[in-house]
Motif scaffolding. Structure first.
Motif, PDB file in Angstrom:
ATOM      1  N   THR A 243       0.836  -1.195   0.000  1.00 30.55           N
ATOM      2  CA  THR A 243       0.000   0.000   0.000  1.00 30.55           C
ATOM      3  C   THR A 243       0.874   1.249   0.000  1.00 30.55           C
ATOM      4  N   LYS A 244       0.392   2.302  -0.679  1.00 31.79           N
ATOM      5  CA  LYS A 244       1.177   3.522  -0.840  1.00 31.79           C
ATOM      6  C   LYS A 244       0.362   4.741  -0.412  1.00 31.79           C
ATOM      7  N   ARG A 245       1.085   5.778  -0.030  1.00 35.70           N
ATOM      8  CA  ARG A 245       0.450   7.072   0.205  1.00 35.70           C
ATOM      9  C   ARG A 245       1.493   8.160  -0.044  1.00 35.70           C
ATOM     10  N   TYR A 246       1.017   9.368  -0.305  1.00 31.72           N
ATOM     11  CA  TYR A 246       1.897  10.479  -0.631  1.00 31.72           C
ATOM     12  C   TYR A 246       1.709  11.596   0.393  1.00 31.72           C
ATOM     13  N   VAL A 247       2.820  12.202   0.798  1.00 33.33           N
ATOM     14  CA  VAL A 247       2.754  13.323   1.734  1.00 33.33           C
ATOM     15  C   VAL A 247       3.708  14.416   1.264  1.00 33.33           C
ATOM     16  N   ASP A 248       3.273  15.671   1.357  1.00 30.04           N
ATOM     17  CA  ASP A 248       4.127  16.818   1.044  1.00 30.04           C
ATOM     18  C   ASP A 248       4.872  17.216   2.301  1.00 30.04           C
ATOM     19  N   ILE A 249       6.187  17.337   2.203  1.00 34.51           N
ATOM     20  CA  ILE A 249       6.976  17.736   3.368  1.00 34.51           C
ATOM     21  C   ILE A 249       8.015  18.774   2.961  1.00 34.51           C
ATOM     22  N   ILE A 250       8.449  19.566   3.928  1.00 32.76           N
ATOM     23  CA  ILE A 250       9.601  20.439   3.762  1.00 32.76           C
ATOM     24  C   ILE A 250      10.747  19.756   4.485  1.00 32.76           C
ATOM     25  N   ASP A 251      11.769  19.388   3.726  1.00 33.74           N
ATOM     26  CA  ASP A 251      12.864  18.582   4.246  1.00 33.74           C
ATOM     27  C   ASP A 251      14.154  19.389   4.287  1.00 33.74           C
ATOM     28  N   ASP A 252      15.176  18.814   4.904  1.00 35.37           N
ATOM     29  CA  ASP A 252      16.499  19.437   4.898  1.00 35.37           C
ATOM     30  C   ASP A 252      17.031  19.470   3.470  1.00 35.37           C
ATOM     31  N   PRO A 253      18.024  20.335   3.204  1.00 38.22           N
ATOM     32  CA  PRO A 253      18.624  20.357   1.859  1.00 38.22           C
ATOM     33  C   PRO A 253      19.189  19.007   1.475  1.00 38.22           C
ATOM     34  N   LYS A 254      19.461  18.838   0.185  1.00 40.80           N
ATOM     35  CA  LYS A 254      19.919  17.544  -0.339  1.00 40.80           C
ATOM     36  C   LYS A 254      21.192  17.075   0.354  1.00 40.80           C
ATOM     37  N   THR A 255      22.168  17.964   0.522  1.00 44.39           N
ATOM     38  CA  THR A 255      23.409  17.631   1.226  1.00 44.39           C
ATOM     39  C   THR A 255      23.748  18.774   2.177  1.00 44.39           C
ATOM     40  N   GLN A 256      24.754  18.566   3.006  1.00 45.90           N
ATOM     41  CA  GLN A 256      25.166  19.611   3.937  1.00 45.90           C
ATOM     42  C   GLN A 256      25.621  20.865   3.193  1.00 45.90           C
ATOM     43  N   GLY A 257      26.271  20.671   2.045  1.00 41.46           N
ATOM     44  CA  GLY A 257      26.744  21.806   1.258  1.00 41.46           C
ATOM     45  C   GLY A 257      25.644  22.523   0.509  1.00 41.46           C
ATOM     46  N   SER A 258      24.432  21.941   0.505  1.00 39.10           N
ATOM     47  CA  SER A 258      23.328  22.553  -0.237  1.00 39.10           C
ATOM     48  C   SER A 258      22.773  23.791   0.456  1.00 39.10           C
ATOM     49  N   ALA A 259      22.961  23.918   1.765  1.00 35.51           N
ATOM     50  CA  ALA A 259      22.513  25.116   2.481  1.00 35.51           C
ATOM     51  C   ALA A 259      23.453  26.258   2.104  1.00 35.51           C
TER      52      ALA A 259
END
Length: 362
Positions: A243-259
Motif C-alpha cells: 500500500t502507498k500514500r503520498y505526503v508533502d513535506i519540507i525537508d532538509d537540503p539535499k546535502t550539507q553543502g546545499s545550504a
C-alpha cells in the motif's frame, strides 16, 4: 564452563570473594557479517543458565535461523524493509522497492529457494533483464542485487556467491549541450507573469534545484539574496503489504553543502520584490504547492514553441553554471552557489565549458 558451536558461553570471575557469572550468546550477525551478541551477569548461576537457554530457544525460533529456506522474494523484501529502508530517504526507498517489484519479483527467479539459487539461474535472470530493460535499469538492479546476495552470505542464508560471473553493462553517457545564450534569452522572453513561469525565471537566475525552488517562502528573499536551507518533497511512502500514500513535506537540503546564500541579479530581485507576497513563493492553482511535473512540462512546451532542441528542467542548473564560467567565475565560487557537495561535480561542467571554448577558437 563454556559451550561452542553457537551454544553460547558461561564464564565467571571472583567479585567480593564470590563467583560472578556471565552468560553470552551470539544471536545473529549484522549486514556486514559482524556477530551480534547479548549477555547477562549474576551471582546466581541458575539465573544466567536459564537466561542462556531462553535466548538460544528464541534464536532457534527466529526466521533468520531458517534463512536458507527462504525464497529470493522473501530475502529481497526482508532486506528492503528491514535493512535498506531506514538508511535512505522515503523517495529513494520507493524507487528501489518499485525497481525490484517490477523487474525482479515479477520474474520466476523470485520463487527460487535460496538453497537452490545457482550461478546459472542468476545468469539466466540477468540475461532476461538485459533483453527486457534499459542499461541503466539493468545496472541499478545489478548493484543492489549484489548487496542483497552479500547480505544473504553474511547471515549464512547461502554459502557461495552466485553473482560472481555477472558484470554491469557499460553505458555511454551522452552529454547534452546547455542552451546557447540566445536560446536561453528566447525562453526567458516567452515566460509570462504567473507563479509557474516565475519559478522558471528564478531557476535561470539562481541555479536552484527544483525541490529548493518549490520550498522557497518570501521570507527567504531578503536584500537581493536567497537563503537556501530547505527543499520541498512529495514523499512516496510504501508499506510491506504494497500500500502507498503520498505526503508533502519540507525537508532538509539535499546535502550539507546545499545550504547556502545565492545573490540575485539586480533586475531579477526588483522583479520579484514588486510581486512580494507572504508564505509560499510559488503557489499551485488551488493555493498549495505547484506539482513537481508542471515546471518541466511548461519548459518543454516553450522549447517546442521556439523550435529549440529539448533539454530537461535540471539542465537549467547546468546553464546557470555555464553562464557563470563564461563570465570568468572560479570553480570554487560556482560550487558554493550551486550547493555541490564536492568540487568534482562542478569541475565536470567547468571542463565542458572550457573544451567548448577551445572548439570555438580552433
Amino acid at each position: 564452563m563454556k559451550k561452542s558451536n553457537g551454544e553460547g558461553s558461561i564464564t565467571f570471575r571472583m567479585r567480593g570473594g564470590r563467583r560472578y557469572y556471565t552468560a553470552q550468546v551470539t544471536i545473529g550477525t549484522d549486514e556486514n557479517g559482524k556477530p551480534i551478541r547479548k549477555s547477562k551477569s549474576s551471582f546466581i548461576k541458575r539465573e544466567v543458565v536459564d537466561w542462556k537457554s531462553e535466548q538460544l530457544a528464541k534464536k532457534q525460533e527466529s526466521p533468520l535461523s531458517k534463512a536458507s529456506e527462504w525464497t529470493l522474494e522473501y530475502l529481497i523484501k526482508h532486506w528492503l524493509f528491514n535493512i535498506y529502508k531506514d538508511t535512505v530517504k522515503p523517495n529513494s526507498f520507493f524507487r528501489m522497492e518499485s525497481l525490484f517489484r517490477i523487474h525482479v519479483l515479477s520474474h520466476r527467479i523470485a520463487k527460487v529457494q535460496l538453497s537452490n539459487l545457482t550461478t546459472i539461474i542468476v545468469e539466466n535472470f540477468f540475461s532476461d533483464l538485459k533483453n527486457s530493460s534499459s542499461k541503466s535499469v539493468y545496472n541499478d538492479v545489478y548493484y543492489k542485487f549484489k548487496r542483497i546476495i552479500e547480505y544473504a552470505k553474511n547471515i549464512h542464508a547461502i554459502n557461495s556467491n552466485p553473482t560472481k560471473t555477472i558484470t554491469p553493462l557499460k553505458v555511454k553517457k551522452n552529454e547534452k549541450q546547455v542552451w546557447s545564450v540566445d536560446e536561453q534569452l528566447a525562453i526567458i522572453k516567452c515566460l509570462e507573469d504567473n507563479y509557474l513561469d516565475n519559478l522558471i525565471r528564478l531557476a535561470f537566475a539562481s541555479g536552484l534545484r527544483l525541490g529548493e525552488l518549490l520550498g522557497l517562502t518570501w521570507d527567504d528573499l531578503k536584500d537581493g539574496v536567497l537563503t537556501v536551507n530547505k527543499q520541498w518533497q512529495r514523499q512516496k511512502l510504501i508499506n510491506s503489504d504494497g500500500t502507498k500514500r503520498y505526503v508533502d513535506i519540507i525537508d532538509d537540503p539535499k546535502t550539507q553543502g546545499s545550504a547556502r546564500f545565492v545573490p540575485l541579479p539586480t533586475n531579477i530581485n526588483e522583479y520579484f520584490e514588486q510581486r512580494r507576497e507572504s508564505g509560499i513563493m510559488f503557489k499551485g492553482s488551488i493555493g498549495g504547492y505547484i506539482s513537481r511535473g508542471d515546471p518541466a512540462n511548461r519548459l518543454k512546451e516553450i522549447q517546442a514553441k521556439l523550435g529549440i532542441p529539448y533539454r530537461n528542467f535540471h539542465m537549467i542548473r547546468h546553464a546557470y553554471a555555464t553562464r557563470l564560467f563564461e563570465k570568468g567565475a572560479d570553480p570554487k565560487s560556482v560550487q558554493k552557489l550551486l550547493g555541490h557537495k564536492t568540487i568534482a561535480t562542478t569541475m565536470k561542467i567547468y571542463t565542458h565549458v572550457m573544451n567548448s571554448r577551445k572548439s570555438e577558437v580552433s
